[in-house]
Scaffold this motif. Structure first.
Motif, PDB file in Angstrom:
ATOM      1  N   SER A   1       0.835  -1.203   0.000  1.00 20.71           N
ATOM      2  CA  SER A   1       0.000   0.000   0.000  1.00 20.71           C
ATOM      3  C   SER A   1       0.869   1.253   0.000  1.00 20.71           C
ATOM      4  CB  SER A   1      -0.906   0.016   1.230  1.00 20.71           C
ATOM      5  OG  SER A   1      -0.135   0.195   2.404  1.00 20.71           O
ATOM      6  N   ILE A   2       0.261   2.395  -0.392  1.00 23.84           N
ATOM      7  CA  ILE A   2       1.016   3.657  -0.370  1.00 23.84           C
ATOM      8  C   ILE A   2       1.342   4.040   1.072  1.00 23.84           C
ATOM      9  CG2 ILE A   2       0.113   4.511  -2.560  1.00 23.84           C
ATOM     10  CD1 ILE A   2      -1.811   6.265  -0.960  1.00 23.84           C
ATOM     11  N   ALA A   3       0.481   3.627   2.016  1.00 21.64           N
ATOM     12  CA  ALA A   3       0.768   3.920   3.425  1.00 21.64           C
ATOM     13  C   ALA A   3       2.037   3.211   3.876  1.00 21.64           C
ATOM     14  CB  ALA A   3      -0.410   3.501   4.296  1.00 21.64           C
ATOM     15  N   THR A   4       2.240   1.997   3.365  1.00 19.76           N
ATOM     16  CA  THR A   4       3.443   1.250   3.728  1.00 19.76           C
ATOM     17  C   THR A   4       4.685   1.900   3.139  1.00 19.76           C
ATOM     18  OG1 THR A   4       2.210  -0.821   3.876  1.00 19.76           O
ATOM     19  CG2 THR A   4       4.596  -0.998   3.569  1.00 19.76           C
ATOM     20  N   VAL A   5       4.575   2.386   1.899  1.00 19.04           N
ATOM     21  CA  VAL A   5       5.705   3.085   1.293  1.00 19.04           C
ATOM     22  C   VAL A   5       6.050   4.325   2.108  1.00 19.04           C
ATOM     23  CG1 VAL A   5       6.520   4.332  -0.735  1.00 19.04           C
ATOM     24  CG2 VAL A   5       5.162   2.247  -1.016  1.00 19.04           C
ATOM     25  N   SER A   6       5.017   5.087   2.458  1.00 21.57           N
ATOM     26  CA  SER A   6       5.246   6.297   3.240  1.00 21.57           C
ATOM     27  C   SER A   6       5.886   5.973   4.585  1.00 21.57           C
ATOM     28  CB  SER A   6       3.909   7.029   3.456  1.00 21.57           C
ATOM     29  OG  SER A   6       4.097   8.176   4.245  1.00 21.57           O
ATOM     30  N   MET A   7       5.395   4.936   5.250  1.00 20.61           N
ATOM     31  CA  MET A   7       5.930   4.556   6.549  1.00 20.61           C
ATOM     32  C   MET A   7       7.366   4.061   6.436  1.00 20.61           C
ATOM     33  SD  MET A   7       5.181   4.515   9.752  1.00 20.61           S
ATOM     34  CE  MET A   7       3.381   4.537   9.858  1.00 20.61           C
ATOM     35  N   THR A   8       7.699   3.418   5.337  1.00 18.04           N
ATOM     36  CA  THR A   8       9.065   2.917   5.138  1.00 18.04           C
ATOM     37  C   THR A   8      10.076   4.045   5.147  1.00 18.04           C
ATOM     38  OG1 THR A   8       8.289   1.007   3.871  1.00 18.04           O
ATOM     39  CG2 THR A   8      10.578   1.687   3.536  1.00 18.04           C
TER      40      THR A   8
END
Length: 371
Positions: A17-24
Protein backbone atom coordinates in the motif's frame (compact mmCIF):
# COMPACT_ATOMS: atom_id res chain seq x y z
CA UNK A 1 13.33 14.06 -18.91
CA UNK A 2 10.83 11.35 -18.01
CA UNK A 3 8.08 11.95 -15.49
CA UNK A 4 9.23 11.45 -11.92
CA UNK A 5 8.00 8.33 -10.17
CA UNK A 6 5.38 8.75 -7.45
CA UNK A 7 4.59 6.94 -4.23
CA UNK A 8 1.80 5.18 -6.12
CA UNK A 9 4.28 3.79 -8.67
CA UNK A 10 6.52 2.47 -5.90
CA UNK A 11 3.57 0.89 -4.09
CA UNK A 12 2.43 -0.86 -7.27
CA UNK A 13 5.96 -2.10 -8.09
CA UNK A 14 6.55 -3.38 -4.53
CA UNK A 15 3.04 -4.83 -4.16
CA UNK A 16 2.27 -2.88 -0.99
CA UNK A 17 0.00 0.00 0.00
CA UNK A 18 1.02 3.66 -0.37
CA UNK A 19 0.77 3.92 3.43
CA UNK A 20 3.44 1.25 3.73
CA UNK A 21 5.70 3.08 1.29
CA UNK A 22 5.25 6.30 3.24
CA UNK A 23 5.93 4.56 6.55
CA UNK A 24 9.06 2.92 5.14
CA UNK A 25 10.64 6.30 4.51
CA UNK A 26 9.22 8.16 7.53
CA UNK A 27 9.35 5.48 10.24
CA UNK A 28 11.38 2.52 8.92
CA UNK A 29 11.52 0.99 12.39
CA UNK A 30 7.76 0.37 12.13
CA UNK A 31 8.04 -1.70 8.94
CA UNK A 32 9.23 -5.30 8.64
CA UNK A 33 12.71 -5.67 7.19
CA UNK A 34 11.51 -7.83 4.27
CA UNK A 35 8.89 -5.22 3.38
CA UNK A 36 11.42 -2.39 3.66
CA UNK A 37 13.70 -4.26 1.25
CA UNK A 38 10.87 -4.57 -1.30
CA UNK A 39 10.03 -0.88 -1.07
CA UNK A 40 13.66 0.26 -1.30
CA UNK A 41 14.29 -2.01 -4.29
CA UNK A 42 11.24 -0.61 -6.08
CA UNK A 43 12.32 2.93 -5.28
CA UNK A 44 15.81 2.33 -6.69
CA UNK A 45 14.43 0.79 -9.88
CA UNK A 46 12.05 3.71 -10.40
CA UNK A 47 14.59 6.34 -9.23
CA UNK A 48 12.01 7.52 -6.71
CA UNK A 49 12.98 10.25 -4.24
CA UNK A 50 10.60 10.86 -1.30
CA UNK A 51 9.13 14.36 -1.22
CA UNK A 52 9.95 16.30 1.91
CA UNK A 53 6.84 18.43 1.45
CA UNK A 54 4.69 15.33 1.13
CA UNK A 55 6.16 13.91 4.32
CA UNK A 56 5.41 17.22 5.99
CA UNK A 57 1.78 17.00 4.95
CA UNK A 58 1.61 13.51 6.42
CA UNK A 59 3.01 14.23 9.88
CA UNK A 60 3.02 18.03 10.13
CA UNK A 61 6.83 18.17 10.09
CA UNK A 62 9.16 19.63 7.48
CA UNK A 63 12.48 18.50 9.07
CA UNK A 64 13.75 22.03 8.47
CA UNK A 65 14.72 24.88 10.79
CA UNK A 66 14.78 28.57 9.90
CA UNK A 67 17.33 31.26 10.75
CA UNK A 68 16.54 34.94 10.29
CA UNK A 69 19.98 36.54 10.23
CA UNK A 70 21.86 39.69 9.36
CA UNK A 71 22.37 40.03 5.62
CA UNK A 72 26.09 40.07 4.82
CA UNK A 73 25.43 39.31 1.16
CA UNK A 74 24.30 42.77 0.07
CA UNK A 75 27.81 43.92 -0.85
CA UNK A 76 28.54 40.65 -2.61
CA UNK A 77 25.38 40.98 -4.70
CA UNK A 78 26.24 44.57 -5.56
CA UNK A 79 29.76 43.60 -6.65
CA UNK A 80 28.39 40.72 -8.68
CA UNK A 81 25.92 43.01 -10.43
CA UNK A 82 28.81 45.25 -11.50
CA UNK A 83 30.11 42.41 -13.65
CA UNK A 84 33.39 40.46 -13.76
CA UNK A 85 36.73 42.21 -13.95
CA UNK A 86 37.60 40.35 -17.12
CA UNK A 87 35.65 38.49 -19.80
CA UNK A 88 35.65 34.75 -20.47
CA UNK A 89 39.09 33.58 -21.45
CA UNK A 90 40.66 36.81 -20.27
CA UNK A 91 43.43 37.17 -17.72
CA UNK A 92 42.73 36.13 -14.16
CA UNK A 93 42.53 39.28 -11.99
CA UNK A 94 45.13 39.56 -9.23
CA UNK A 95 44.07 41.01 -5.88
CA UNK A 96 46.74 42.03 -3.40
CA UNK A 97 45.32 41.83 0.10
CA UNK A 98 47.05 42.47 3.38
CA UNK A 99 47.05 39.47 5.74
CA UNK A 100 45.20 41.39 8.45
CA UNK A 101 42.33 42.16 6.03
CA UNK A 102 41.56 38.62 4.98
CA UNK A 103 39.05 37.83 7.75
CA UNK A 104 37.41 41.23 8.21
CA UNK A 105 34.29 40.20 6.31
CA UNK A 106 34.08 36.48 7.14
CA UNK A 107 33.57 34.65 9.38
CA UNK A 108 31.81 37.07 11.69
CA UNK A 109 29.78 36.48 14.84
CA UNK A 110 26.56 35.55 13.04
CA UNK A 111 28.44 33.26 10.64
CA UNK A 112 29.88 31.26 13.53
CA UNK A 113 26.50 30.92 15.27
CA UNK A 114 24.99 29.79 11.99
CA UNK A 115 27.75 27.19 11.59
CA UNK A 116 26.86 25.78 15.00
CA UNK A 117 23.22 25.57 13.94
CA UNK A 118 24.16 23.79 10.73
CA UNK A 119 26.31 21.22 12.56
CA UNK A 120 23.63 20.43 15.13
CA UNK A 121 20.87 20.39 12.49
CA UNK A 122 22.82 17.94 10.34
CA UNK A 123 23.32 15.67 13.35
CA UNK A 124 19.56 15.65 13.97
CA UNK A 125 18.48 15.31 10.36
CA UNK A 126 17.25 18.89 9.89
CA UNK A 127 17.88 21.24 6.99
CA UNK A 128 18.44 24.97 7.64
CA UNK A 129 16.67 27.74 5.72
CA UNK A 130 18.19 31.23 5.98
CA UNK A 131 16.54 34.61 5.45
CA UNK A 132 17.49 38.20 6.16
CA UNK A 133 16.08 41.72 6.45
CA UNK A 134 17.20 42.80 2.98
CA UNK A 135 13.94 41.49 1.60
CA UNK A 136 11.43 44.17 0.65
CA UNK A 137 8.92 42.92 3.22
CA UNK A 138 10.83 41.05 5.93
CA UNK A 139 7.74 40.37 8.02
CA UNK A 140 5.95 38.74 5.06
CA UNK A 141 9.11 36.84 4.13
CA UNK A 142 9.68 35.42 7.58
CA UNK A 143 6.00 34.45 7.85
CA UNK A 144 6.42 32.53 4.61
CA UNK A 145 9.58 30.86 5.96
CA UNK A 146 7.75 30.03 9.18
CA UNK A 147 5.27 28.03 7.12
CA UNK A 148 8.10 25.92 5.71
CA UNK A 149 10.04 25.11 8.90
CA UNK A 150 9.43 23.40 12.23
CA UNK A 151 11.25 26.03 14.30
CA UNK A 152 12.87 29.44 13.88
CA UNK A 153 15.94 31.23 15.30
CA UNK A 154 16.15 35.03 15.09
CA UNK A 155 19.05 37.46 15.55
CA UNK A 156 18.45 40.84 17.26
CA UNK A 157 16.70 43.63 15.38
CA UNK A 158 16.12 41.58 12.25
CA UNK A 159 12.37 41.19 12.74
CA UNK A 160 9.67 43.36 14.33
CA UNK A 161 8.70 42.01 17.78
CA UNK A 162 5.03 41.77 16.83
CA UNK A 163 5.87 39.54 13.86
CA UNK A 164 8.09 37.38 16.03
CA UNK A 165 5.37 36.92 18.63
CA UNK A 166 2.84 36.07 15.92
CA UNK A 167 5.09 33.36 14.49
CA UNK A 168 5.77 31.97 17.96
CA UNK A 169 2.09 31.12 18.15
CA UNK A 170 2.63 28.58 15.36
CA UNK A 171 6.15 27.19 15.79
CA UNK A 172 8.93 27.26 18.41
CA UNK A 173 11.09 30.41 18.24
CA UNK A 174 14.49 31.06 19.84
CA UNK A 175 15.89 34.57 20.14
CA UNK A 176 19.68 34.67 19.73
CA UNK A 177 21.72 37.11 21.89
CA UNK A 178 19.00 39.63 22.73
CA UNK A 179 16.20 38.86 25.23
CA UNK A 180 12.84 38.89 23.44
CA UNK A 181 10.13 41.32 24.51
CA UNK A 182 7.85 38.30 24.90
CA UNK A 183 9.04 36.17 27.84
CA UNK A 184 7.22 33.19 26.34
CA UNK A 185 10.06 32.81 23.84
CA UNK A 186 13.26 30.85 24.41
CA UNK A 187 16.53 32.75 24.42
CA UNK A 188 20.23 31.91 24.04
CA UNK A 189 22.77 34.49 25.18
CA UNK A 190 26.12 34.88 26.94
CA UNK A 191 27.37 36.65 30.05
CA UNK A 192 27.74 40.02 28.32
CA UNK A 193 27.92 42.05 31.51
CA UNK A 194 30.38 39.74 33.29
CA UNK A 195 32.62 39.46 30.23
CA UNK A 196 33.06 43.21 29.83
CA UNK A 197 33.51 43.63 33.57
CA UNK A 198 36.34 41.06 33.47
CA UNK A 199 38.17 42.69 30.57
CA UNK A 200 37.86 46.13 32.17
CA UNK A 201 39.16 44.79 35.49
CA UNK A 202 42.15 43.32 33.63
CA UNK A 203 43.00 46.70 32.10
CA UNK A 204 42.76 48.39 35.49
CA UNK A 205 44.53 45.82 37.66
CA UNK A 206 47.18 44.43 35.33
CA UNK A 207 47.93 47.39 33.06
CA UNK A 208 47.19 50.19 35.50
CA UNK A 209 44.71 51.99 33.23
CA UNK A 210 42.78 54.76 34.94
CA UNK A 211 41.20 56.56 32.00
CA UNK A 212 39.06 54.13 29.98
CA UNK A 213 36.44 54.75 27.30
CA UNK A 214 33.66 52.39 26.19
CA UNK A 215 32.95 52.60 22.45
CA UNK A 216 29.62 51.42 21.01
CA UNK A 217 25.90 52.10 21.13
CA UNK A 218 23.46 50.79 23.71
CA UNK A 219 21.20 48.99 21.29
CA UNK A 220 20.62 46.00 21.15
CA UNK A 221 20.24 44.96 24.79
CA UNK A 222 23.46 42.93 24.76
CA UNK A 223 25.43 46.13 24.07
CA UNK A 224 23.81 47.85 27.04
CA UNK A 225 24.73 44.85 29.24
CA UNK A 226 28.35 45.20 28.11
CA UNK A 227 28.39 48.90 28.96
CA UNK A 228 26.90 48.08 32.37
CA UNK A 229 29.72 45.58 32.98
CA UNK A 230 32.25 48.25 32.03
CA UNK A 231 30.71 50.65 34.53
CA UNK A 232 30.60 47.95 37.22
CA UNK A 233 34.36 47.46 36.99
CA UNK A 234 35.13 51.19 37.10
CA UNK A 235 32.83 51.70 40.06
CA UNK A 236 34.48 48.83 41.95
CA UNK A 237 37.91 50.36 41.23
CA UNK A 238 36.65 53.80 42.39
CA UNK A 239 37.41 55.34 39.03
CA UNK A 240 35.35 57.86 37.09
CA UNK A 241 32.21 56.16 35.76
CA UNK A 242 30.86 57.67 32.50
CA UNK A 243 27.10 58.08 32.17
CA UNK A 244 27.12 57.14 28.50
CA UNK A 245 29.48 55.50 26.01
CA UNK A 246 31.19 57.02 23.01
CA UNK A 247 28.91 56.28 20.07
CA UNK A 248 31.18 56.64 17.03
CA UNK A 249 30.20 57.95 13.64
CA UNK A 250 30.39 55.79 10.54
CA UNK A 251 32.41 55.89 7.35
CA UNK A 252 32.89 53.76 4.24
CA UNK A 253 36.33 52.15 4.21
CA UNK A 254 38.50 51.17 1.25
CA UNK A 255 36.71 47.82 0.95
CA UNK A 256 33.32 49.51 0.63
CA UNK A 257 32.08 48.34 4.04
CA UNK A 258 30.61 50.45 6.81
CA UNK A 259 33.16 51.19 9.53
CA UNK A 260 33.28 53.39 12.62
CA UNK A 261 34.96 56.78 12.72
CA UNK A 262 36.52 58.60 15.66
CA UNK A 263 36.41 62.40 16.01
CA UNK A 264 39.71 63.90 14.89
CA UNK A 265 39.88 66.05 18.06
CA UNK A 266 39.06 63.19 20.46
CA UNK A 267 41.24 63.18 23.57
CA UNK A 268 42.62 59.67 23.69
CA UNK A 269 42.00 57.58 26.80
CA UNK A 270 44.49 55.04 28.10
CA UNK A 271 42.24 52.23 26.84
CA UNK A 272 39.32 51.76 24.45
CA UNK A 273 36.91 49.05 25.62
CA UNK A 274 34.86 48.25 22.52
CA UNK A 275 31.39 46.71 22.35
CA UNK A 276 32.43 44.35 19.53
CA UNK A 277 35.55 43.09 17.79
CA UNK A 278 34.45 44.83 14.61
CA UNK A 279 34.46 48.20 16.36
CA UNK A 280 37.83 47.44 17.99
CA UNK A 281 39.42 46.48 14.66
CA UNK A 282 38.12 49.66 13.02
CA UNK A 283 39.55 51.77 15.83
CA UNK A 284 42.92 50.02 15.56
CA UNK A 285 42.98 50.87 11.83
CA UNK A 286 42.18 54.51 12.58
CA UNK A 287 44.87 54.72 15.23
CA UNK A 288 47.42 53.10 12.89
CA UNK A 289 46.55 55.62 10.16
CA UNK A 290 47.14 58.44 12.67
CA UNK A 291 50.49 57.00 13.73
CA UNK A 292 49.27 56.14 17.23
CA UNK A 293 50.83 53.04 18.74
CA UNK A 294 48.66 50.20 20.08
CA UNK A 295 49.19 49.26 22.86
CA UNK A 296 52.08 51.63 23.57
CA UNK A 297 49.95 54.78 23.58
CA UNK A 298 46.47 53.34 23.98
CA UNK A 299 45.16 49.83 24.62
CA UNK A 300 42.23 48.41 22.63
CA UNK A 301 39.94 45.48 23.48
CA UNK A 302 36.94 43.89 21.78
CA UNK A 303 34.11 41.45 22.39
CA UNK A 304 33.11 38.40 20.29
CA UNK A 305 36.29 36.52 19.38
CA UNK A 306 36.02 36.58 15.57
CA UNK A 307 38.84 35.16 13.45
CA UNK A 308 40.16 38.57 12.35
CA UNK A 309 41.19 39.38 15.91
CA UNK A 310 43.78 36.60 15.84
CA UNK A 311 45.31 37.75 12.56
CA UNK A 312 45.51 41.52 12.98
CA UNK A 313 48.72 42.96 14.43
CA UNK A 314 48.81 43.57 17.27
CA UNK A 315 46.47 40.66 17.92
CA UNK A 316 43.24 41.73 19.60
CA UNK A 317 42.49 41.10 23.27
CA UNK A 318 38.83 40.17 23.45
CA UNK A 319 35.99 38.44 25.25
CA UNK A 320 35.42 35.17 23.42
CA UNK A 321 31.80 34.11 22.93
CA UNK A 322 31.13 30.37 22.37
CA UNK A 323 29.51 31.22 19.05
CA UNK A 324 29.38 27.74 17.53
CA UNK A 325 28.11 26.30 20.81
CA UNK A 326 25.41 28.98 20.87
CA UNK A 327 24.19 27.78 17.48
CA UNK A 328 24.13 24.21 18.71
CA UNK A 329 22.19 25.25 21.81
CA UNK A 330 19.60 26.97 19.61
CA UNK A 331 19.00 23.75 17.71
CA UNK A 332 18.83 21.70 20.93
CA UNK A 333 16.10 23.99 22.27
CA UNK A 334 14.18 24.05 19.00
CA UNK A 335 14.35 20.26 18.59
CA UNK A 336 13.16 19.72 22.18
CA UNK A 337 10.29 22.17 21.69
CA UNK A 338 9.28 20.50 18.42
CA UNK A 339 9.20 17.07 20.05
CA UNK A 340 7.37 18.40 23.12
CA UNK A 341 4.77 21.01 22.07
CA UNK A 342 3.85 23.34 24.88
CA UNK A 343 7.26 22.97 26.52
CA UNK A 344 8.18 25.88 28.79
CA UNK A 345 10.54 28.45 27.23
CA UNK A 346 14.21 28.02 28.04
CA UNK A 347 16.85 30.68 28.70
CA UNK A 348 20.51 29.72 28.38
CA UNK A 349 23.24 32.15 29.39
CA UNK A 350 26.53 30.67 28.27
CA UNK A 351 29.95 31.51 29.78
CA UNK A 352 32.57 33.61 28.02
CA UNK A 353 36.37 33.61 28.07
CA UNK A 354 38.84 36.45 28.37
CA UNK A 355 41.46 36.03 25.64
CA UNK A 356 44.59 38.06 26.36
CA UNK A 357 46.66 39.21 23.39
CA UNK A 358 48.97 42.06 22.48
CA UNK A 359 46.45 44.89 21.90
CA UNK A 360 45.99 45.42 25.65
CA UNK A 361 49.73 45.24 26.39
CA UNK A 362 49.98 41.56 27.24
CA UNK A 363 52.86 39.61 25.70
CA UNK A 364 52.18 37.20 22.81
CA UNK A 365 50.68 33.80 23.68
CA UNK A 366 49.16 35.05 26.93
CA UNK A 367 46.87 32.75 28.84
CA UNK A 368 43.18 32.39 28.06
CA UNK A 369 41.14 32.86 31.19
CA UNK A 370 37.71 31.28 31.56
CA UNK A 371 35.26 33.66 33.19
Amino acid sequence: MSKAATVYDVAERAGVSIATVSMTFRRPDKVKESTRDLVHAAARELQYVPSASARGLADGRTRALGLFSYDYLVEARAAEAAGPASGPGGPVPVVREAPDEMCRDFPLYADEVRRGMEIASWERGYAVMIGGPSHANPAAFVTDVAGRVDGLAVFPQTLPPESLEHIAGRIPVVSVSEPPTDDRLSHVTVDNRGGTRAITEHLVRVHGCRDLMFVGGLNPAEARARFDGFRDALRAARLRVPRKPLVPGTRVDARGRAAVELPADLTLPEAFVCATDDVALDIMEILADRGIDVPGTVAVTGFDGIAAGRIVRPALTTVQQPMVEMGKAVVEILAASIEEPGRAPEVREMPVQLVLRESCGCPPRSARWAY
